[in-house]
Design an enzyme around this catalytic site. Structure first.
Site, short mmCIF file in Angstrom:
data_model
loop_
_atom_site.label_atom_id
_atom_site.label_comp_id
_atom_site.label_asym_id
_atom_site.label_seq_id
_atom_site.Cartn_x
_atom_site.Cartn_y
_atom_site.Cartn_z
N SER A 93 69.40 48.66 39.08
CA SER A 93 69.66 47.22 39.14
C SER A 93 70.83 46.77 38.27
O SER A 93 71.21 45.60 38.33
CB SER A 93 68.41 46.43 38.77
OG SER A 93 67.47 46.50 39.82
N ALA A 149 58.22 45.76 46.89
CA ALA A 149 56.80 45.58 46.62
C ALA A 149 55.98 45.56 47.91
O ALA A 149 54.81 45.95 47.92
CB ALA A 149 56.57 44.28 45.85
N TYR A 195 61.48 38.39 40.36
CA TYR A 195 62.53 39.38 40.60
C TYR A 195 62.49 39.84 42.05
O TYR A 195 61.45 40.20 42.57
CB TYR A 195 62.32 40.58 39.67
CG TYR A 195 63.51 41.47 39.53
CD1 TYR A 195 64.53 41.16 38.64
CD2 TYR A 195 63.62 42.63 40.28
CE1 TYR A 195 65.63 41.99 38.49
CE2 TYR A 195 64.72 43.47 40.15
CZ TYR A 195 65.72 43.15 39.24
OH TYR A 195 66.81 43.97 39.11
N SER A 196 63.64 39.80 42.70
CA SER A 196 63.68 40.10 44.14
C SER A 196 64.87 40.96 44.50
O SER A 196 66.01 40.50 44.49
CB SER A 196 63.72 38.79 44.95
OG SER A 196 63.86 39.07 46.33
N ASN A 197 64.61 42.22 44.84
CA ASN A 197 65.67 43.07 45.40
C ASN A 197 66.16 42.53 46.73
O ASN A 197 67.32 42.71 47.09
CB ASN A 197 65.15 44.50 45.54
CG ASN A 197 64.97 45.19 44.20
OD1 ASN A 197 65.92 45.47 43.49
ND2 ASN A 197 63.72 45.45 43.84
N GLY A 340 68.05 48.86 34.61
CA GLY A 340 68.16 49.43 35.94
C GLY A 340 67.14 50.52 36.19
O GLY A 340 66.85 51.34 35.32
#
Length: 394
Positions: A93, A149, A195-197, A340
């Site tokens: 990240s 997730a 938190y969002s990828n 990360g």
């Protein structure tokens, strides 16, 4: 000489939830009055290496002085060579800081507006009545669920069943967004923090839509080349593996017959804009140096990115940048950077706002099952960060 940007920021607690500044209080009290204490840094690296398997690599800078270190083998196979400070790792990240810098550049060029809803540029991807803005995606306040997730629900608890089945699968970015968008929003845009990828997958698509080029091309032309990152790249989405000398990335399994799972073959299509960059500790330090000295962002853009907000989870976040507060001998001080997770490789990189003090450390085993004491390990990592970041006592 390039003008150094110095940005004021409010006090923040740790980027890593649950870690208080007191854990590293007086961690470098023995430091000399000037320069890096290489003996202390070597001891702090040894402390980290003693609490993890695999390898640890680190680079520390103070002004013009640089110290590099490495400990442990590149692989857990018998007879593996020792790690070197310049080994390449998936920085996970930390990629988000690079992607955010490109988005901020495009905003400055008038190619987009941070406060526009994302469907102005990418219509139809999110089936939500209320659309998050570009700014909210950058700061993880858009309420878009994290596709990781959803696809790998057991991963956070160390259950690798879904990972083993799907980690090599190729996905188009739109497919990753669809995995998340099948879920209801976590909250209305702007009404929370999560938190969002997925948000950064959308930002990668935004960059491609606004420029007409691949994200790989834009990162190379806008970030890697101007910052002089010679050993950094975003691999093509249809590839896997790690080119060049590198440590093997492992995830613990809780299986005594196979204590670690080799995650080298993870698909870059999944990592992509949210975490796909491969780099070195040296190049990561160069990136954040270029981020703070005017090479990549203007003073106003950096100020916007470092306007850290309370996330409600024990740390603060800006636009692609996080912050930690360390209890240095001279008092608490805030440092910008990111953490990360590169599917086995883990990285912590933090920097003073004037870019004078920098630490990037990466290790090669994601210990989700407490093979080593998690609290002791995180404390050792933060003590290493403090040994490099806290200014020397006068």
């Amino acid at each position: 000489m390039r003008r150094r940007i110095i940005t004021a920021a409010a006090t923040a607690v740790g980027l890593v939830a649950g870690l208080a500044a007191v854990q590293v209080a007086n961690a470098d009290a023995e430091r000399p009055s000037r320069g890096l204490d290489t003996g202390l840094l070597e001891q702090r690296l040894a402390d980290v290496a003693a609490l993890t398997d695999g390898s640890v690599v680190v680079e520390v800078r103070e002004g013009r002085e640089t110290w590099k270190g490495a400990s442990g083998p590149r692989s857990l196979e018998e007879g593996a060579p020792d790690a070197r400070p310049g080994d390449r790792v998936r920085i996970g990240s930390v990629t988000k800081s690079m992607v955010a810098a490109v988005v901020l550049q495009l905003d400055g060029e008038g190619e987009l507006d941070l406060d526009d809803p994302i469907d102005r540029y990418l219509p139809g991807l999110l089936p939500y009545e209320e659309q998050p803005t570009v700014r909210q995606l950058l700061g993880h306040t858009g309420g878009v669920p994290d596709w990781v997730a959803v696809a790998y629900p057991g991963l956070e608890d160390g259950d690798l069943a879904e990972v083993r089945e799907g980690y090599e699968t190729y996905y188009e970015p739109e497919e990753l967004v669809a995995i998340a968008a099948a879920e209801n929003p976590s909250f209305p845009p702007g009404d929370g923090w999560a938190y969002s990828n997925t948000g950064y997958t959308l930002l990668g698509l935004l960059i491609e839509e606004r420029t007409g080029e691949t994200l790989r091309h834009e990162l190379r032309e806008r970030i890697f080349t101007p910052a002089g990152l010679d050993r950094t790249d975003l691999p093509r989405p249809d590839t896997s593996g790690i080119r060049g000398p590198h440590s093997v990335p492992y995830i613990s399994t809780d299986d005594p017959d196979e204590p670690y799972f080799d995650a080298t073959a993870a698909s870059y299509s999944q990592l992509w804009a949210s975490g796909g960059v491969v780099s070195t500790a040296h190049d990561v330090n160069d990136f954040y140096d270029a981020l703070t000295d005017g090479t990549l962002l203007t003073a106003d853009q950096l100020a916007e990115a470092t306007a850290f907000a309370d996330t409600g989870t024990g740390f603060q976040y800006g636009l692609g940048l996080g912050a930690i507060a360390l209890d240095c001998p001279a008092g608490e001080e805030l440092f910008l950077g990111h953490a990360g997770d590169g599917m086995g490789h883990l990285t912590r990189t933090f920097h003073s706002f004037d870019g004078d003090r920098q630490v990037t450390v990466s290790w090669s085993t994601d210990d989700k099952h407490g093979y080593h004491d998690p609290a002791q390990f995180e404390g050792a990592v933060f003590a290493l960060l403090a040994a490099g970041l806290c200014p020397a006592s006068e």
